[in-house]
Design an enzyme around this catalytic site. Sequence first.
Site, PDB file in Angstrom:
ATOM      1  N   LYS A   1      -8.501   2.992  -2.479  1.00 26.67           N
ATOM      2  CA  LYS A   1      -7.656   2.003  -1.819  1.00 26.67           C
ATOM      3  C   LYS A   1      -6.416   1.793  -2.674  1.00 26.67           C
ATOM      4  CE  LYS A   1      -7.911  -2.637   0.223  1.00 26.67           C
ATOM      5  NZ  LYS A   1      -8.790  -3.806   0.445  1.00 26.67           N
TER       6      LYS A   1
ATOM      7  N   ASP B   1     -14.224 -14.848   5.451  1.00 23.79           N
ATOM      8  CA  ASP B   1     -13.781 -13.966   6.539  1.00 23.79           C
ATOM      9  C   ASP B   1     -14.975 -13.202   7.095  1.00 23.79           C
ATOM     10  OD1 ASP B   1     -12.022 -12.906   8.353  1.00 23.79           O
ATOM     11  OD2 ASP B   1     -11.206 -11.387   7.006  1.00 23.79           O
TER      12      ASP B   1
ATOM     13  N   GLY C   1      -6.730   5.961   6.532  1.00 27.21           N
ATOM     14  CA  GLY C   1      -6.458   4.670   7.131  1.00 27.21           C
ATOM     15  C   GLY C   1      -5.319   3.958   6.437  1.00 27.21           C
ATOM     16  N   SER C   2      -4.813   2.922   7.090  1.00 23.55           N
ATOM     17  CA  SER C   2      -3.762   2.113   6.496  1.00 23.55           C
ATOM     18  C   SER C   2      -3.815   0.727   7.097  1.00 23.55           C
ATOM     19  CB  SER C   2      -2.385   2.742   6.743  1.00 23.55           C
ATOM     20  OG  SER C   2      -2.112   2.806   8.131  1.00 23.55           O
ATOM     21  N   GLY C   3      -3.179  -0.205   6.440  1.00 21.91           N
ATOM     22  CA  GLY C   3      -3.172  -1.570   6.918  1.00 21.91           C
ATOM     23  C   GLY C   3      -2.145  -2.388   6.183  1.00 21.91           C
ATOM     24  N   SER C   4      -2.202  -3.700   6.389  1.00 18.05           N
ATOM     25  CA  SER C   4      -1.195  -4.580   5.811  1.00 18.05           C
ATOM     26  C   SER C   4      -1.270  -4.615   4.291  1.00 18.05           C
ATOM     27  CB  SER C   4      -1.377  -5.990   6.366  1.00 18.05           C
ATOM     28  OG  SER C   4      -2.659  -6.497   6.033  1.00 18.05           O
TER      29      SER C   4
ATOM     30  N   GLY D   1      -2.172  -1.943   2.295  1.00 18.00           N
ATOM     31  CA  GLY D   1      -2.016  -0.666   1.631  1.00 18.00           C
ATOM     32  C   GLY D   1      -2.590   0.479   2.430  1.00 18.00           C
ATOM     33  N   GLU D   2      -3.045   1.507   1.710  1.00 24.20           N
ATOM     34  CA  GLU D   2      -3.520   2.716   2.361  1.00 24.20           C
ATOM     35  C   GLU D   2      -4.863   3.148   1.790  1.00 24.20           C
ATOM     36  OE1 GLU D   2      -0.191   5.276   1.577  1.00 24.20           O
ATOM     37  OE2 GLU D   2       0.778   4.742   3.465  1.00 24.20           O
ATOM     38  N   LEU D   3      -5.609   3.857   2.617  1.00 21.56           N
ATOM     39  CA  LEU D   3      -6.955   4.284   2.273  1.00 21.56           C
ATOM     40  C   LEU D   3      -7.036   5.803   2.282  1.00 21.56           C
ATOM     41  CD1 LEU D   3      -9.939   3.334   1.833  1.00 21.56           C
ATOM     42  CD2 LEU D   3     -10.196   3.486   4.305  1.00 21.56           C
TER      43      LEU D   3
END
Length: 442
Positions: free
Chosen positions: A38, A128, A16-19, A21-23
């Site tokens: 992470k 959140d 996975g990835s996102g704003s 970083g990466e997983l």
Amino acid sequence: MDHVIGGKFKLGRKIGSGSFGELYIGINVQTGEEVALKLEPVKTKHPQLHYESKVYMLLQGGTGVPHIKWFGVEGNYNCMAIDLLGPSLEDLFNYCTRSFSLKTVLMLADQLINRVEYMHSRGFLHRDIKPDNFLMGLGRKANQVYIIDYGLAKKYRDLQTHKHIPYRENKNLTGTARYASVNTHLGIEQSRRDDLESLGYVLMYFIRGSLPWQGLKAGTKKQKYEKISEKKMLTPVEVLCKSYPSEFTSYFHYCRSLRFEDKPDYSYLKRLFRDLFIREGYQFDYVFDWTILKYPQSGSISKPRPNPKPALDPPGPSAERNEKPIVGQDLRERFSGAVEAFARRNVPSHGIRPKHIFSDDASKEVQVSEKTRNEIATKMAVMSSSQPGSSGELSENRSSKLFSSSAQKIQPVQETKLSARLGRDDGLRSFDMLTIGSGKRK
């Protein structure tokens, strides 16, 4: 050449990835244990992994709180290692065609309120609250809910003096607009009441299938937030909860009646839903909707009553969703391990069990054979989002305000020592989480 993080975690495939970083999947080279890694670039605009790792450490020991294994700097990346957990409630909601029964919602509500209460007892707001940030465990913990993603968590009181943070206005929206409280939309500093109001929207989202302010169109993010805020404030609680048990209306009225510094009566809120659960004649057997969907025979064992209240909105994906495909495997296969454990524990073997058991130590209610555990061959980390673009407070030096230490490493905790220190077989030693932003939900 194999990459080894922290001298002990072999870097595996990216999941996975996102704003932020990466997983990755990781393997502990000393024990062979699978973990989630992470990674966040050291030079990222809004670094938060170090802060998040420290919040994890301060929350260690609570039921449903993941156990951090290691944090440090490796090359150009901040890295955090934690165990894998099962699917998020958002994933399971999609798996169940975006509609949960009243029974499932009430069983979840009991644990969700407990998770928020624990964070508050440790002096933190989550800020959140959303379905993506609650994950189910695996194996013996498959019916336990975990609260994750502390990147936006904020200390609301001093742990020694118990002095509350001051009331302030003109704050930018922090969190996810879809589930944000009315006061958060109005720019008021968040406090305990806001986490609980957000949780109420999560429960209504589950039981309705959607919320009235989903799918609104706007030219800019700011305009969209304004539309969501306007629709939310123009939707009376009685309309939001129409055709559903009055306890949901009572929940919102109570949360909105709280003053800024008030300590919520968590027991009252749990009692609202527990009494409704008993009155409906349900059994607290941890047979959730996804359990029945995967293993229909489990439904005949628990005989859950159907939800007598009609849904206001037909289930279906929100028009505003922009989700990435699940990485690496089919949705149903992804949940097989977690759901398998639910089904296995529903074979009666010790006589008649009490109908109503409200316990946070969910592991005591699950018996999983070695064969079942061996069948859980693939464990996926579940991604959630806590986007920096939705927060107006990322410029705050939260880490320096909250923690005096500037150390870059959290030494791995020996699991046997952790168990001894907590005085119980914690279970957090084996079932943890990893979160990284992957899809925006407004």
